[in-house]
Structures are given as structure tokens and as C-alpha cells.
Scaffold this active site. Sequence first.
Site, PDB file in Angstrom:
ATOM      1  CB  SER A  98      -0.888   0.012   1.246  1.00  0.00           C
ATOM      2  OG  SER A  98      -1.557   1.258   1.395  1.00  0.00           O
ATOM      3  CE1 TYR A 139      -4.083  -1.978   4.845  1.00  0.00           C
ATOM      4  CE2 TYR A 139      -3.107   0.176   4.454  1.00  0.00           C
ATOM      5  CZ  TYR A 139      -3.649  -0.996   3.970  1.00  0.00           C
ATOM      6  OH  TYR A 139      -3.744  -1.191   2.619  1.00  0.00           O
TER       7      TYR A 139
END
Length: 291
Positions: free
Chosen positions: A152, A165
Site C-alpha cells: 500500500s 495497517y
Amino acid sequence: MKLNGKVALITGAGSGLGRRSSQLFASEGATIAVVDIDAERAKGTVALVEEQGGTAIAITADVRSEKQVADAVATTVDAFGAVDIAFANAGIVSRGGVPSVAGGEQVDFEDLTDADWQDVVGVNLSGVFYTAKAVVPTMRKQGGGVILATSSAASLVAYHSIAMYSATKAGVNGLVRGLSLDLGRYGIRVNAIAPTHGMSPNFLAPEGTPVVGKSYEEVAGPWDPGVSPIPLKLGRPPSLDDNARAALFMVSDDSAYMSGVVLPTTDGGTLSRVGMWFPEDLEPSTDGHGA
């Protein structure tokens, strides 16, 4: 076709990027093992692949379980005789998500629990490790293969309220780099894509939400590049397909000599920003000659 005769196992393939990649890889000749924790979503992806003339099977597995991932790989090999491509795509966001995007309530960092931590680490980092570990013996016997992970942009820059995350995705980047050195001698390439835009709202939606099949930007309403924070101004919004095509490049022979790479995808210049935004960064040019 770029993947003719290849067998691709894709985790998190019941929705979002995993579903779109299943369809795209199949259109390029691959046979698909659709792996997802949600059996009905996995079957839905298989139906879409078969509708376009492809071959796929649905496998229900939780990537937090090493045994379930190993069983998914074994099922794929039993069905198709090989695993040429393993796309470790399954992922979840930290509890609380990104409130400004998800419309949810912010969760203060100190209120997150050990269970929250173990959950996001289990899916986002352990899931990639288990997938790689399970496919390597088969790939070694075959004389090579490709492992791709979904990282990501949050592994490269900070995003509000999803520190856990971000940590797991940064861990994915490190795992990819390390495995590329360890596994290259067997002809196994290991890479990751790091999407910024063009991802699915299902990622932040509650469990059981119907599969959207479009990106955040596509479902947000009429597209106006002039008000988009993305520096690159195009006449259409970023889509799941933009990320899926980058994934296709990374698993095909078009990237045959790329390994240990974390490729930012569907970025549109967003990651090029300085740490602080200035008004001219957000406002489109009015003189027709750029900023």
C-alpha cells in the site's frame, strides 16, 4: 496472451482488486484459484471468470491460518498441477479505518486492543508469509514462479488513523525484498504493488456488504479532475483495472527481470508531494500552461 497456460492463486479474490485481477489474469490465459474467506464471494468471482470463458475454482480459506493457506495451495496443485503465480492480495484495514473516507468513527490509538493488532498483522503480514511459504516448494520443483503481494501507499507515507495497517504493509515491503534474495536462486521472483488510488470501497465497508466492483473514486459521484487531490488530471477516475493491470505486468514475463521491487500503482503523482500541502498543490492551473 501474457499468462497463457499459467496457474494463478489469488487471495482476497472475492472482491475488489482480487476479483478484478482474477478476471484480467483469466482473460490473458491463466487458470485461477480464487481464494477468499467468504465462500459466496469466491463463488461469485468464479462465475464471472467462467462467464468470460475462463477456468477457475473457489477455495475458502482464512489467510491468518497457515494450515488453511497450505491446504488452499494443495487444492490448487491437485486441481491444476501447478502454481505459477501466487498473488497474496488479501488485506484488511485497522479498526477505525480512515474516517474521512469510510464515514466511520475515529478510534484513538490508545483504544486499540491486542486483538485489533493481531488481526491486522495476521491478515496483512502473516497472510503474505504463509502464502509465500506454501507455494515455494511447488515453485522450486517447477523451476520458478512469481510471488506478488499487495502492499500500500501507506507503507511509504503516513495515512491518518491507520498506523497499524501502515506498519504491516511496511513489513510486507521488507519481506518482499528479503525473499527476492533468498528465492531468486530458484528462479522465483518476489515483488509487491503499492496502490494509492483506484481501490475498492469494500475494503472499508462492513462485513457482508455487497461487492461494489468499482473504485472509491468511481462511486463518489460525477468525476471532476479539477477538485480531485490527485496531481495528475485525467478525464476519468482511477479504477480497479488500473491496479489490476499493474499486477498483470508484475506477474507476466514483461517484468521478467524485476524482483524485490515495491511498485507504487495508480499514484497519479500523489506520492511526489512535499510533507506540507500548499494551496497551489490542490488548485488546478487556470492559465492553460500548467502550474
